[in-house]
Design a protein around this motif. Sequence first.
Motif, PDB file in Angstrom:
ATOM      1  N   PRO A   1       8.248  11.435  -1.933  1.00 34.73           N
ATOM      2  CA  PRO A   1       7.978  11.118  -0.526  1.00 34.73           C
ATOM      3  C   PRO A   1       6.588  11.591  -0.104  1.00 34.73           C
ATOM      4  O   PRO A   1       6.131  12.649  -0.517  1.00 34.73           O
ATOM      5  CB  PRO A   1       9.067  11.881   0.221  1.00 34.73           C
ATOM      6  CG  PRO A   1      10.169  12.042  -0.755  1.00 34.73           C
ATOM      7  CD  PRO A   1       9.493  12.206  -2.092  1.00 34.73           C
ATOM      8  N   VAL A   2       5.971  10.794   0.721  1.00 39.04           N
ATOM      9  CA  VAL A   2       4.635  11.093   1.221  1.00 39.04           C
ATOM     10  C   VAL A   2       4.666  11.030   2.740  1.00 39.04           C
ATOM     11  O   VAL A   2       5.233  10.095   3.309  1.00 39.04           O
ATOM     12  CB  VAL A   2       3.614  10.069   0.687  1.00 39.04           C
ATOM     13  CG1 VAL A   2       2.223  10.381   1.229  1.00 39.04           C
ATOM     14  CG2 VAL A   2       3.609  10.042  -0.832  1.00 39.04           C
TER      15      VAL A   2
ATOM     16  N   HIS B   1       0.833  -1.203   0.000  1.00 39.58           N
ATOM     17  CA  HIS B   1       0.000   0.000   0.000  1.00 39.58           C
ATOM     18  C   HIS B   1       0.870   1.257   0.000  1.00 39.58           C
ATOM     19  O   HIS B   1       0.628   2.207  -0.735  1.00 39.58           O
ATOM     20  CB  HIS B   1      -0.928   0.008   1.216  1.00 39.58           C
ATOM     21  CG  HIS B   1      -1.823  -1.202   1.286  1.00 39.58           C
ATOM     22  ND1 HIS B   1      -2.221  -1.767   2.483  1.00 39.58           N
ATOM     23  CD2 HIS B   1      -2.379  -1.955   0.310  1.00 39.58           C
ATOM     24  CE1 HIS B   1      -2.993  -2.814   2.237  1.00 39.58           C
ATOM     25  NE2 HIS B   1      -3.099  -2.959   0.928  1.00 39.58           N
ATOM     26  N   GLU B   2       1.903   1.216   0.871  1.00 39.23           N
ATOM     27  CA  GLU B   2       2.806   2.363   0.949  1.00 39.23           C
ATOM     28  C   GLU B   2       3.523   2.560  -0.388  1.00 39.23           C
ATOM     29  O   GLU B   2       3.702   3.686  -0.840  1.00 39.23           O
ATOM     30  CB  GLU B   2       3.812   2.139   2.078  1.00 39.23           C
ATOM     31  CG  GLU B   2       3.153   2.062   3.452  1.00 39.23           C
ATOM     32  CD  GLU B   2       4.144   1.795   4.576  1.00 39.23           C
ATOM     33  OE1 GLU B   2       3.753   1.946   5.738  1.00 39.23           O
ATOM     34  OE2 GLU B   2       5.310   1.440   4.289  1.00 39.23           O
TER      35      GLU B   2
ATOM     36  N   GLU C   1       8.985   2.989   4.736  1.00 38.95           N
ATOM     37  CA  GLU C   1       9.018   3.886   5.879  1.00 38.95           C
ATOM     38  C   GLU C   1      10.452   4.247   6.232  1.00 38.95           C
ATOM     39  O   GLU C   1      11.278   3.403   6.539  1.00 38.95           O
ATOM     40  CB  GLU C   1       8.335   3.219   7.078  1.00 38.95           C
ATOM     41  CG  GLU C   1       8.245   4.152   8.267  1.00 38.95           C
ATOM     42  CD  GLU C   1       7.509   3.520   9.443  1.00 38.95           C
ATOM     43  OE1 GLU C   1       6.797   2.532   9.234  1.00 38.95           O
ATOM     44  OE2 GLU C   1       7.670   4.038  10.557  1.00 38.95           O
ATOM     45  N   ILE C   2      10.734   5.532   6.188  1.00 37.99           N
ATOM     46  CA  ILE C   2      12.091   5.981   6.512  1.00 37.99           C
ATOM     47  C   ILE C   2      12.084   6.768   7.816  1.00 37.99           C
ATOM     48  O   ILE C   2      13.062   6.810   8.544  1.00 37.99           O
ATOM     49  CB  ILE C   2      12.688   6.804   5.345  1.00 37.99           C
ATOM     50  CG1 ILE C   2      14.172   7.070   5.561  1.00 37.99           C
ATOM     51  CG2 ILE C   2      11.943   8.114   5.138  1.00 37.99           C
ATOM     52  CD1 ILE C   2      14.853   7.601   4.327  1.00 37.99           C
ATOM     53  N   ILE C   3      10.942   7.390   8.129  1.00 42.69           N
ATOM     54  CA  ILE C   3      10.799   8.148   9.368  1.00 42.69           C
ATOM     55  C   ILE C   3       9.469   7.797  10.001  1.00 42.69           C
ATOM     56  O   ILE C   3       8.458   7.653   9.315  1.00 42.69           O
ATOM     57  CB  ILE C   3      10.858   9.674   9.092  1.00 42.69           C
ATOM     58  CG1 ILE C   3      12.305  10.138   8.909  1.00 42.69           C
ATOM     59  CG2 ILE C   3      10.184  10.469  10.215  1.00 42.69           C
ATOM     60  CD1 ILE C   3      12.440  11.612   8.618  1.00 42.69           C
TER      61      ILE C   3
ATOM     62  N   LEU D   1       7.137   8.198   4.048  1.00 45.82           N
ATOM     63  CA  LEU D   1       7.350   7.056   3.160  1.00 45.82           C
ATOM     64  C   LEU D   1       8.136   7.519   1.947  1.00 45.82           C
ATOM     65  O   LEU D   1       7.802   8.521   1.330  1.00 45.82           O
ATOM     66  CB  LEU D   1       6.007   6.486   2.715  1.00 45.82           C
ATOM     67  CG  LEU D   1       4.979   6.253   3.833  1.00 45.82           C
ATOM     68  CD1 LEU D   1       3.654   5.778   3.251  1.00 45.82           C
ATOM     69  CD2 LEU D   1       5.508   5.255   4.837  1.00 45.82           C
ATOM     70  N   ALA D   2       9.200   6.786   1.635  1.00 49.25           N
ATOM     71  CA  ALA D   2      10.046   7.167   0.497  1.00 49.25           C
ATOM     72  C   ALA D   2       9.933   6.118  -0.601  1.00 49.25           C
ATOM     73  O   ALA D   2       9.884   4.929  -0.316  1.00 49.25           O
ATOM     74  CB  ALA D   2      11.496   7.309   0.954  1.00 49.25           C
TER      75      ALA D   2
END
Length: 474
Positions: free
Chosen positions: A361-362, A349-350, A397-399, A391-392
């Motif tokens: 990025p979102v 989904h991401e 997920e990065i953060i 999200l990158a």
Amino acid sequence: MTHHSVAHALKASPGIETTVRGWVRTRRDSKAGLSFVAVSDGSCFDALQLVAPATLPNYQGEVLHLTTGCSIEATGTLVPSQGKGQSVEMQVASLRVLGMVDDPDTYPVSPKRHTFEYLRDYAHLRVRTNTFGAVARVRHCLAMAVHRFFHERGFFWVHTPIITASDCEGAGEMFRVSTLDAHRAAAAHVPSPTTAPNSPDFSQDFFGKEAFLTVSGQLNVETYACALSKVYTFGPTFRAENSNTARHLAEFWMIEPEMAFADIFDDMDLAEEFIKYLFKAALDERPDDMAFFNEHIDKTVIETLKKVIESPFERITYTEAVKLLEQAIARGRKFEYPVKWGANLQAEHEKHLTEEVFKRPVIVRDYPKEIKAFYMRLNDDGRTVAAMDVLAPGIGEIIGGSQREERLGVLDQRLDEMKLPKEAYWWYRDLRKYGTVPHCGFGLGFERLILACTGMQNIRDVIPFPRTPGNAKF
RNA sequence: UCCCCGAUAGCUCAAUGGUAGAGCGAGCGGCUGUUAACCGCUAGGUUCUAGGUUCGAGUCCUAGUCGGGGAGCCA
């Protein structure tokens, strides 16, 4: 005679006499009476080409036997290169061999293509390759940029503990730290780090209670934020999860800023500015290494980084994200996992959101409270919390961050809902009793940042000595 | 933890159940201000381990070990 790094020598003006030291990358002989020896000392991506004349006293005996990996020291004059491929080279006056390669046939990083998988078994030598040298330099560049970014903005670096006896971190499975006799502990049949009826007597242990390696410095650093206002941690973090993916390590480095007098929107602003600053640092400071990544690892990485730097991150709520995914399904997009408000967004989904819908990025915020941690601030709707994930594309997920619950009553209610023991959080609750303030922060996985920055695919290839389930070699 | 795949020369990989091969790397020689060099020759193997089937196993079966990819958890 001065000694120069290869990086310095390559930028020096012609005519300078100097000495360089490093490891041989390749040797090519010419019957014109000379050999070309590419020497690298890791100071930059490029090697320096040495032109070693046959008149050197050790030419027959040593120079002609140099192979990849030999360590040497060469003294000579830097001159404009007669050949293509480099602008500067060294006309060698003397060349000293420091260490030969015993058996070139078995030297693990011979000058040919190697798979990253193979090189992981030679982590002590893989850094001599183009790719791993470049990763190491970019990693350093990013680490320095992290400190510079925060320092320039008035954040203080806080050294939160590596060992914690706090049983309230709750971010994942933890590694035990103990001096108890291992065999006795085993004999006591400890099923998990959580206290069991027949667990060993930890009052006899080093700290007088169970102790672990930290899974996050956040709770500790919140205390400093509530005094110094703007702080961050940057250090090793440990998770004993049995995760076998290209994005997980048992030991990794995490950056966790925390700001007082700030809300979730300040948090998102900081995260976005931070990522952009770091990407820019890599492009500005390591153009040689970045050019290599763009050429050999990911043909789009530089363009991607530039786009991230130039364009604002997309910002949506979790509820909007679910709607977008439902619309995609209505148009015929298939997902393995169902999309439903209240459920976690799956990796697929991401990916859809970052790589197909927005292509950048979102930041997703305001997640259902049931799927997030107790300390995240309850929104006015009573069913979401002020959490945000960056999200990158290509990374996921990065953060992960949030505004923290600063209202003691609400925090206690959340602790109760999640059946967590309030006593264990006494010092964390104190922050809410004595001059509480709105505050927020996030965690950035340093290695995931390096993945995004370099285009590398596997997190085990962007940390010097990766620790994963079943592997703590070197 | 679950699913899938793999293990043969230093590396990357071939090889209908029938003599173990190539490319790269390495050594030696040739050629060349060379640079993913090129040409020739040479060396290099307990086919992951232990059992089993078979006249015969790298190949088929069973178990194990190790590794990779994907998923979950997350950063």
